[in-house]
Design an enzyme around this catalytic site. Structure first.
Site, short mmCIF file in Angstrom:
data_model
loop_
_atom_site.label_atom_id
_atom_site.label_comp_id
_atom_site.label_asym_id
_atom_site.label_seq_id
_atom_site.Cartn_x
_atom_site.Cartn_y
_atom_site.Cartn_z
N SER A 140 0.86 -1.18 0.00
CA SER A 140 0.00 0.00 0.00
C SER A 140 0.89 1.23 0.00
O SER A 140 2.06 1.17 0.41
CB SER A 140 -0.88 0.00 1.27
OG SER A 140 -1.51 1.25 1.46
N TYR A 154 -2.67 -0.45 9.90
CA TYR A 154 -2.63 -0.93 8.53
C TYR A 154 -1.28 -0.60 7.89
O TYR A 154 -0.65 -1.45 7.24
CB TYR A 154 -3.77 -0.31 7.72
CG TYR A 154 -3.84 -0.72 6.28
CD1 TYR A 154 -4.26 -2.00 5.93
CD2 TYR A 154 -3.50 0.17 5.26
CE1 TYR A 154 -4.35 -2.38 4.60
CE2 TYR A 154 -3.58 -0.20 3.93
CZ TYR A 154 -4.00 -1.48 3.60
OH TYR A 154 -4.08 -1.85 2.28
#
Length: 249
Positions: A140, A154
């Site tokens: 990501s 995350y």
């Protein structure tokens, strides 16, 4: 003209987290490029939906809960030899640092970090990856430093993946196995639809994207296909942003 270095003809590809979002998009697009695709996730009904949207023949599915390490091992044992892997399964939840829940944090690290790492471990131990294979992880932008408030857990899980692929690329180069990651920005997927971002937050976030829109699952899938294909045979250890220019800010 038959020559196409981006083709996946003759390749068997494993896609994890294929029941929705980027994983579903990747499975469908890989099938269009001629691959035999083996899809896995924990939701059987949604896996069947993915399978029904894929092109070609010979595709398979495996129901597997990636929060269970023994289930991962059993799933890997059932696989044929592979020429490619997309380690994609993952999830997020918004929790500011003072409110981080330890159980949630451990679960995010298990699914987003431990599961893909152990999947690769078991694939190697069981000699399921052929020389010339390509392994693609979904990291990501958060994993390479473009963070948003409340998304620290995350980002931590994906930062570990972005570091891992560089070490794995060095270690597996002698086996002629390439390891890379894609680093998506905001994508129209189940994560975006989960309610973790409001309409106003979405509008402000999209102002940071020079191309003026969020990504589609196939935008990320096409980058994955490049990294799986022979067209990228001299590329390994790369964290590739797929982000509509977001990283420029």
């Amino acid at each position: 003209m038959s020559y196409n270095p981006y083709s996946l003809e003759g390749k068997t590809i494993l896609v994890t987290g294929a029941s929705s979002g980027i994983g579903r998009g990747a499975a469908i697009e890989c099938s269009k490029m001629g691959a035999k695709v083996i899809i896995t996730a924990r939701n059987e009904d949604r896996l069947i939906e993915t399978l029904q949207q894929m092109e070609g023949e010979g595709h398979e599915m495996r129901v597997c809960d990636l929060s269970d390490n023994e289930a991962i091992k059993e799933m890997v044992n059932s696989l044929p030899e592979l020429q490619g892997v997309i380690n994609n399964a993952g999830f997020t939840t918004i929790q500011p640092i003072p409110f981080i829940n330890e159980d949630v944090f451990l679960n995010i690290m298990q699914v987003n970090t431990m599961a893909p790492v152990l999947t690769l471990k078991y694939l190697l131990k069981k000699k399921k990856l052929k020389s010339g294979a390509s392994v693609v992880f979904t990291s990501s932008l958060a994993g390479i430093g473009t963070m948003s408030v409340g998304n620290t857990m995350y980002g931590c899980s994906k930062g570990a993946i972005s570091a891992f692929i560089q070490g794995a690329a060095k270690e597996l180069a002698a086996k002629n196995i390439r390891v890379n990651a894609v680093c998506p920005g905001l994508v129209d997927s189940q994560i975006l639809a989960s309610g973790t971002i409001t309409d106003e937050q979405l509008r402000k976030t999209l102002e940071l994207y020079p191309l003026g829109r969020s990504g589609k699952p196939e935008d990320v899938a096409w980058a994955m296909i490049y990294l799986l294909s022979d067209a990228s045979s001299w590329i390994t250890g790369v964290n590739l942003p797929v982000d509509g220019g977001r990283e420029l800010y």
